[in-house]
Every structure is written in C-alpha cells, then in structure tokens.
Design an enzyme around this catalytic site. Structure first.
Site, short mmCIF file in Angstrom:
data_model
loop_
_atom_site.label_atom_id
_atom_site.label_comp_id
_atom_site.label_asym_id
_atom_site.label_seq_id
_atom_site.Cartn_x
_atom_site.Cartn_y
_atom_site.Cartn_z
N SER A 1 -71.09 -2.64 27.88
CA SER A 1 -70.28 -1.55 28.41
C SER A 1 -71.07 -0.27 28.66
O SER A 1 -70.89 0.39 29.68
CB SER A 1 -69.11 -1.26 27.46
OG SER A 1 -68.35 -2.41 27.22
N HIS B 1 -69.61 4.57 26.01
CA HIS B 1 -69.25 4.61 27.43
C HIS B 1 -69.61 5.97 28.03
O HIS B 1 -70.19 6.05 29.12
CB HIS B 1 -67.76 4.35 27.61
CG HIS B 1 -67.32 3.00 27.16
ND1 HIS B 1 -66.01 2.57 27.23
CD2 HIS B 1 -68.02 1.95 26.63
CE1 HIS B 1 -65.92 1.34 26.77
NE2 HIS B 1 -67.12 0.94 26.40
#
Length: 231
Positions: free
Chosen positions: A138, A204
C-alpha cells in the site's frame, strides 16, 4: 469509489509494473499455501516490525531469517488477504504504467522501493515500539499515486460508484480521484490508534507524499509535470 482504468496512453510497456504485480501474486499464492502456523511465521519473519528496528525487541531465532532493515522491503510483497492484494494491485495496474513510462524501468524500481521505504518509516516512527508486523504494498503504491497526481492531474479515470445496489460509472479527473483518496487516508489516520492492528494509514500518507517529492527527481527531463498526455 473504485477506479477501473484511465485514458492515459504510454510510450513503452510497463515491464516493471507488471513484474511487481506478478511477484506479489506469486508470493500471495505461496504464502496462503502454507499452514496457518506457517503463514503467521512468514509474516513475522518478513513483515516490518518497528520494535525490531527502532527498539530492543528480538525475534525468536527460528523467525529471524533476515536483518530487520531488509524487512522494510520484503514486507512490500506480502498481503494479508485477497482484498488487500487485489486493491493494491488494481491501483498499481491503473496508475503504475504511466509513472514507469515517465521515468523508465530502472528508475521506477528504485522509486517504488524508496516510496515503500518512506511509507514504512512514516508508520514505524509514529509508534517505534510497535511489535506487530506491517505488510503490504500500500505505501509503495501510494507513492505511485502521488507521482501520478503531479504528472497527469487532468487525466480521465473511469470509476464505479456504488449507489445502494446499483453501480454508477463515471469519468473523473485524476486530481479528483487521487485527491479524494488522500483525503480519506488523512481522515482515517486522525482516528487511528498506532498501537492496534489495522490499516497503516500513516504509511499511505507517507508513501503518497514521498511520491510527490521524488517524481521531479526521477522523471525524465522531457517529461513535463501537470500534463495529461504525451506531447
């Protein structure tokens, strides 16, 4: 809102992007072919555990396969479930080819790994004593999204928006799709506890910002920022 594709052509095949996707799928199949004990052991051996890098925690000898520093990279190829894998690979498939095209294959490999490194460190530094392993692409994929935002903010992205039980398909500019994505990560990070297992929201954010900062350095000279299609 789920992106399905963009309308942005490329000049060369996305060899590295496809290779990363294939590698993650192969690792996923191998990982989940193991017993439950084997799967858990693999996550602790190859996942990134902040406490083993920043603190004094040590893995048991049978789990200490590689130095803690190397898990910053091996963790990028492990995923906790099918939805985790598919979500990351979908975003990488849609946006990775144009970012790779902007910098070339070799630079893209380094760029991807650096974004993953920045993402893992961003999450790890929030709670350096965390003894739970972090896994997933991610953060590195978030770096690709950050780079794409600066390269092609006005590119059109086809997304599906579920309205009750009905899918609604619409083209939106990349700046809207990726801006909303970043905003959601930021909002979720505000209520997240770094001491509990779950989504690594700070990874993220860290990966996305790293991608934005690195793309001016990694793109080829003839590639402009803030452009939709190749001239």
């Amino acid at each position: 809102m789920i992106p399905l594709r963009d309308d942005n052509p490329t000049r060369r095949p996305a060899v590295v992007t496809v290779s990363i996707i294939v590698a993650c799928v192969v690792v996923f199949v191998w990982h989940f072919s193991l017993s439950e004990h084997g799967r858990q052991a693999l996550v602790y051996s190859l996942g990134f555990i902040p406490a083993t890098l920043f603190g004094d925690r040590q893995l048991p000898p049978e789990l200490h396969l590689i130095p803690a520093e190397m898990t910053l990279f091996t963790s990028l190829f492990l995923h906790g479930g099918l939805l985790h894998l598919v979500g990351n690979m979908l975003y990488l498939w849609i946006f990775g080819n144009n970012v790779e095209d902007a910098m070339g294959h070799g630079r893209f490999i380094l760029f991807y790994l650096l974004c993953g490194l920045a993402a893992s460190l961003a999450q790890g530094l929030i709670n350096p004593g965390m003894a739970l392993p972090m896994i997933g692409a991610s953060g590195a994929v978030a770096g690709v999204l950050g780079a794409y935002l600066l390269l092609h903010p006005s590119a059109r992205v086809l997304v599906v928006i579920p309205i009750f039980i009905f899918p609604y398909f619409v083209y939106l500019p990349a700046v809207a799709v990726l801006g909303i994505w970043f905003l959601l990560q930021f909002i979720n990070s505000l209520g997240a506890s770094p001491d509990e297992p779950g989504v690594a929201w700070f990874a993220h954010l860290g990966g996305f910002i790293a991608g934005m900062l690195l793309i001016p350095l990694f793109k080829e000279r003839n590639v402009p920022l803030f452009w939709q299609k190749w001239r």
